[in-house]
Scaffold this motif. Structure first.
Motif, PDB file in Angstrom:
ATOM      1  N   GLY A 158       3.455  -9.954  -5.009  1.00 50.83           N
ATOM      2  CA  GLY A 158       3.551  -9.500  -3.619  1.00 50.83           C
ATOM      3  C   GLY A 158       4.924  -8.957  -3.311  1.00 50.83           C
ATOM      4  O   GLY A 158       5.065  -7.886  -2.721  1.00 50.83           O
ATOM      5  N   LEU A 159       5.961  -9.674  -3.731  1.00 51.64           N
ATOM      6  CA  LEU A 159       7.329  -9.238  -3.432  1.00 51.64           C
ATOM      7  C   LEU A 159       7.642  -7.902  -4.099  1.00 51.64           C
ATOM      8  O   LEU A 159       8.261  -7.015  -3.502  1.00 51.64           O
ATOM      9  CB  LEU A 159       8.348 -10.307  -3.869  1.00 51.64           C
ATOM     10  CG  LEU A 159       8.368 -11.571  -2.992  1.00 51.64           C
ATOM     11  CD1 LEU A 159       9.339 -12.608  -3.559  1.00 51.64           C
ATOM     12  CD2 LEU A 159       8.718 -11.237  -1.544  1.00 51.64           C
ATOM     13  N   VAL A 160       7.174  -7.756  -5.343  1.00 55.28           N
ATOM     14  CA  VAL A 160       7.401  -6.495  -6.058  1.00 55.28           C
ATOM     15  C   VAL A 160       6.728  -5.337  -5.319  1.00 55.28           C
ATOM     16  O   VAL A 160       7.337  -4.299  -5.078  1.00 55.28           O
ATOM     17  CB  VAL A 160       6.877  -6.585  -7.514  1.00 55.28           C
ATOM     18  CG1 VAL A 160       6.888  -5.199  -8.174  1.00 55.28           C
ATOM     19  CG2 VAL A 160       7.703  -7.558  -8.328  1.00 55.28           C
ATOM     20  N   ASP A 161       5.469  -5.578  -4.926  1.00 51.99           N
ATOM     21  CA  ASP A 161       4.745  -4.530  -4.188  1.00 51.99           C
ATOM     22  C   ASP A 161       5.475  -4.141  -2.910  1.00 51.99           C
ATOM     23  O   ASP A 161       5.574  -2.963  -2.564  1.00 51.99           O
ATOM     24  CB  ASP A 161       3.329  -5.012  -3.837  1.00 51.99           C
ATOM     25  CG  ASP A 161       2.412  -4.971  -5.055  1.00 51.99           C
ATOM     26  OD1 ASP A 161       2.851  -4.416  -6.093  1.00 51.99           O
ATOM     27  OD2 ASP A 161       1.280  -5.495  -4.966  1.00 51.99           O
ATOM     28  N   ILE A 162       5.945  -5.177  -2.215  1.00 58.13           N
ATOM     29  CA  ILE A 162       6.626  -4.913  -0.946  1.00 58.13           C
ATOM     30  C   ILE A 162       7.865  -4.052  -1.178  1.00 58.13           C
ATOM     31  O   ILE A 162       8.102  -3.069  -0.475  1.00 58.13           O
ATOM     32  CB  ILE A 162       7.014  -6.244  -0.258  1.00 58.13           C
ATOM     33  CG1 ILE A 162       5.730  -6.941   0.235  1.00 58.13           C
ATOM     34  CG2 ILE A 162       7.963  -5.987   0.904  1.00 58.13           C
ATOM     35  CD1 ILE A 162       5.947  -8.390   0.605  1.00 58.13           C
ATOM     36  N   GLN A 163       8.643  -4.406  -2.175  1.00 61.01           N
ATOM     37  CA  GLN A 163       9.864  -3.638  -2.475  1.00 61.01           C
ATOM     38  C   GLN A 163       9.530  -2.189  -2.837  1.00 61.01           C
ATOM     39  O   GLN A 163      10.295  -1.280  -2.550  1.00 61.01           O
ATOM     40  CB  GLN A 163      10.616  -4.247  -3.675  1.00 61.01           C
ATOM     41  CG  GLN A 163      11.009  -5.703  -3.511  1.00 61.01           C
ATOM     42  CD  GLN A 163      12.187  -5.869  -2.566  1.00 61.01           C
ATOM     43  OE1 GLN A 163      13.067  -5.033  -2.584  1.00 61.01           O
ATOM     44  NE2 GLN A 163      12.172  -6.909  -1.745  1.00 61.01           N
ATOM     45  N   ALA A 164       8.377  -2.029  -3.506  1.00 58.40           N
ATOM     46  CA  ALA A 164       8.035  -0.698  -4.020  1.00 58.40           C
ATOM     47  C   ALA A 164       7.505   0.226  -2.918  1.00 58.40           C
ATOM     48  O   ALA A 164       7.491   1.445  -3.073  1.00 58.40           O
ATOM     49  CB  ALA A 164       7.009  -0.812  -5.135  1.00 58.40           C
ATOM     50  N   ALA A 165       7.069  -0.371  -1.810  1.00 67.41           N
ATOM     51  CA  ALA A 165       6.489   0.470  -0.742  1.00 67.41           C
ATOM     52  C   ALA A 165       7.540   1.441  -0.234  1.00 67.41           C
ATOM     53  O   ALA A 165       8.633   1.032   0.136  1.00 67.41           O
ATOM     54  CB  ALA A 165       5.992  -0.414   0.390  1.00 67.41           C
ATOM     55  N   ASN A 191       2.107  -1.264   5.349  1.00 65.92           N
ATOM     56  CA  ASN A 191       1.097  -1.866   6.191  1.00 65.92           C
ATOM     57  C   ASN A 191      -0.154  -2.227   5.394  1.00 65.92           C
ATOM     58  O   ASN A 191      -0.768  -3.279   5.602  1.00 65.92           O
ATOM     59  CB  ASN A 191       0.750  -0.916   7.334  1.00 65.92           C
ATOM     60  CG  ASN A 191       0.089  -1.643   8.488  1.00 65.92           C
ATOM     61  OD1 ASN A 191       0.508  -2.760   8.831  1.00 65.92           O
ATOM     62  ND2 ASN A 191      -0.950  -1.056   9.046  1.00 65.92           N
ATOM     63  N   GLU A 192      -0.504  -1.360   4.448  1.00 62.91           N
ATOM     64  CA  GLU A 192      -1.656  -1.661   3.585  1.00 62.91           C
ATOM     65  C   GLU A 192      -1.409  -2.939   2.784  1.00 62.91           C
ATOM     66  O   GLU A 192      -2.296  -3.782   2.612  1.00 62.91           O
ATOM     67  CB  GLU A 192      -1.919  -0.496   2.631  1.00 62.91           C
ATOM     68  CG  GLU A 192      -2.762   0.602   3.280  1.00 62.91           C
ATOM     69  CD  GLU A 192      -2.781   1.890   2.470  1.00 62.91           C
ATOM     70  OE1 GLU A 192      -2.407   1.852   1.280  1.00 62.91           O
ATOM     71  OE2 GLU A 192      -3.153   2.927   3.051  1.00 62.91           O
ATOM     72  N   ILE A 193      -0.187  -3.050   2.292  1.00 63.63           N
ATOM     73  CA  ILE A 193       0.160  -4.247   1.514  1.00 63.63           C
ATOM     74  C   ILE A 193       0.084  -5.501   2.383  1.00 63.63           C
ATOM     75  O   ILE A 193      -0.459  -6.536   1.988  1.00 63.63           O
ATOM     76  CB  ILE A 193       1.574  -4.096   0.907  1.00 63.63           C
ATOM     77  CG1 ILE A 193       1.547  -2.975  -0.139  1.00 63.63           C
ATOM     78  CG2 ILE A 193       2.032  -5.403   0.276  1.00 63.63           C
ATOM     79  CD1 ILE A 193       2.902  -2.540  -0.621  1.00 63.63           C
ATOM     80  N   ARG A 194       0.571  -5.346   3.619  1.00 59.20           N
ATOM     81  CA  ARG A 194       0.519  -6.493   4.535  1.00 59.20           C
ATOM     82  C   ARG A 194      -0.927  -6.974   4.737  1.00 59.20           C
ATOM     83  O   ARG A 194      -1.236  -8.161   4.637  1.00 59.20           O
ATOM     84  CB  ARG A 194       1.124  -6.103   5.887  1.00 59.20           C
ATOM     85  CG  ARG A 194       1.137  -7.263   6.895  1.00 59.20           C
ATOM     86  CD  ARG A 194       1.014  -6.782   8.329  1.00 59.20           C
ATOM     87  NE  ARG A 194       2.054  -5.843   8.711  1.00 59.20           N
ATOM     88  CZ  ARG A 194       3.277  -6.217   9.090  1.00 59.20           C
ATOM     89  NH1 ARG A 194       3.601  -7.494   9.134  1.00 59.20           N
ATOM     90  NH2 ARG A 194       4.159  -5.303   9.409  1.00 59.20           N
ATOM     91  N   VAL A 195      -1.800  -5.982   4.972  1.00 61.70           N
ATOM     92  CA  VAL A 195      -3.199  -6.334   5.198  1.00 61.70           C
ATOM     93  C   VAL A 195      -3.781  -7.029   3.963  1.00 61.70           C
ATOM     94  O   VAL A 195      -4.477  -8.038   4.048  1.00 61.70           O
ATOM     95  CB  VAL A 195      -4.031  -5.084   5.561  1.00 61.70           C
ATOM     96  CG1 VAL A 195      -5.517  -5.412   5.608  1.00 61.70           C
ATOM     97  CG2 VAL A 195      -3.554  -4.520   6.887  1.00 61.70           C
ATOM     98  N   THR A 220       8.416 -12.367   5.821  1.00 63.78           N
ATOM     99  CA  THR A 220       9.839 -12.014   5.987  1.00 63.78           C
ATOM    100  C   THR A 220      10.197 -10.801   5.148  1.00 63.78           C
ATOM    101  O   THR A 220      10.863  -9.871   5.609  1.00 63.78           O
ATOM    102  CB  THR A 220      10.738 -13.206   5.575  1.00 63.78           C
ATOM    103  OG1 THR A 220      10.207 -14.401   6.150  1.00 63.78           O
ATOM    104  CG2 THR A 220      12.160 -12.994   6.036  1.00 63.78           C
ATOM    105  N   ALA A 221       9.712 -10.843   3.876  1.00 64.07           N
ATOM    106  CA  ALA A 221      10.001  -9.715   2.988  1.00 64.07           C
ATOM    107  C   ALA A 221       9.451  -8.410   3.558  1.00 64.07           C
ATOM    108  O   ALA A 221      10.097  -7.361   3.518  1.00 64.07           O
ATOM    109  CB  ALA A 221       9.418  -9.965   1.604  1.00 64.07           C
TER     110      ALA A 221
END
Ligand code: PHE
Length: 339
Positions: free
Chosen positions: A5-12, A19-23, A63-64
């Motif tokens: 999840g953290l990696v995906d968030i950083q990559a956005a 927002n897609e990742i959040r969902v 938070t991330a």
């Protein structure tokens, strides 16, 4: 789950992706929601541990996401600023200031002069009737001015006025002489089937003048014309009166001005004579007065028709009348009105 999840968030790299990742991570169908929903199947001992753990991960991911969102917001703000940047030190674009056409400047100036002499400025139609353009001006049916070669006819009765003189008849008909003398000028465009050359144009301007009162003489006419010539050209300019003929004046004169368009004699503007004709004039013919219902025994006066185009040519050394009608800005901008 947390690491991925953290990696995906950083990559956005834009808000929509984030927002897609959040969902996906935290939404109703996301893995964490599922874990929390599954808690009811757990033992009382496990529940707090699992709950705490899951909530911790949820908070960390949230938070991330918030942090990444801030980063992205900053980034798009920077992009917009770079894109919309305005260099305030660049010189501005100069709007070109317009100016009244040189002919209108000359006409305005003459209007001012005549208004100062107590004249009224009146207007008349450019599309005129044969009646006013010719009949009322004592121009008989067989007069050469009526020829198709000189006049733009619209119908048998309608035409483009060939001079501003019909406005003499129009004002004579309406003026109330019990209120005082008639003194008017009437500027406007006139039309003739001329072949255009340096001194002829099929459209040009005239300023008609008419003064009717008791005891108006030819000396008044001459004096008035001298005032006009001096006003426009200065005291040194000479004028010359020549006997002439117009059906609507008797006697009639033509007035020339000493030519200085090209330093005196010898240029085409003055047809190599040293003089240029600028107006026709005379004492109003009794038939014109009578035709308009004015008694020629009691009243009389003078009329003139002057050409602002010729005046402008002489004053500003323009040696081709066609320049006035071609709207070449390089020509027109030479005549900025002085303020
Ligand atoms: N209408 C005459 C022309 O166009 C000029 C003129 C006006 C002459 C008034 C005499 C009196 O040539």
């Amino acid at each position: 789950l947390k690491t991925k999840g953290l990696v995906d968030i950083q990559a956005a790299d834009d808000q929509r992706q984030l927002n897609e990742i959040r969902v996906k991570l935290l939404g109703k169908k996301g893995p964490l929601t599922e874990v929390l929903r599954g808690m009811k199947d757990l033992s009382a001992a496990e529940r707090p541990q699992v709950g705490e753990f899951a909530n911790k991960i949820k908070t960390e991911l949230a938070t991330a996401i918030d942090q990444q969102l801030q980063v992205l917001d900053q980034k798009s703000l920077q992009q917009r600023l770079a894109h919309e940047t305005v260099d305030v030190t660049l010189p501005g674009r100069q709007a070109q200031v317009g100016t009244p056409h040189i002919l209108n400047q000359v006409i305005d100036d003459l209007e001012d002069l005549f208004i100062g002499l107590g004249y009224e400025v009146i207007d008349g139609p450019e599309v005129e009737t044969d009646h006013y353009n010719f009949e009322m001006m004592n121009i008989p049916k067989d007069h050469p001015a009526r020829d198709m070669q000189d006049t733009f006819y619209i119908t048998d009765e309608l035409l483009m006025r060939t001079h501003t003189s019909p406005n003499q008849a129009r004002t004579l008909e309406t003026h109330d002489f019990s209120k005082g003398p008639l003194k008017m000028i009437s500027p406007g465009r006139v039309f003739r089937r001329d072949n255009d050359d340096a001194t002829h144009s099929h459209q040009f301007n005239q300023i008609e003048g008419l003064v009717i009162d008791h005891h108006v003489t030819m000396a008044d006419l001459k004096g008035t014309l001298e005032v006009v010539a001096r006003h426009v050209f200065g005291d040194e300019r000479e004028i010359r009166l020549r006997p002439s003929y117009f059906p609507f004046t008797e006697p009639s004169i033509e007035v020339d001005i000493s030519c200085f368009a090209c330093g005196g004699k010898g240029c085409s503007v003055c047809k190599h004579t040293g003089w240029i004709e600028v107006l026709g004039a005379g004492m109003v013919h009794p038939n014109v007065l009578r035709g308009a219902g004015v008694d020629p025994v009691e009243f009389g006066g003078f009329a003139f028709g002057l050409g602002p185009d010729r005046f402008a040519m002489l004053k500003y050394g323009v040696n081709d009348i066609r320049e006035f009608y071609q709207n070449d800005l390089r020509f027109l901008h030479q005549f900025q009105r002085e303020v």
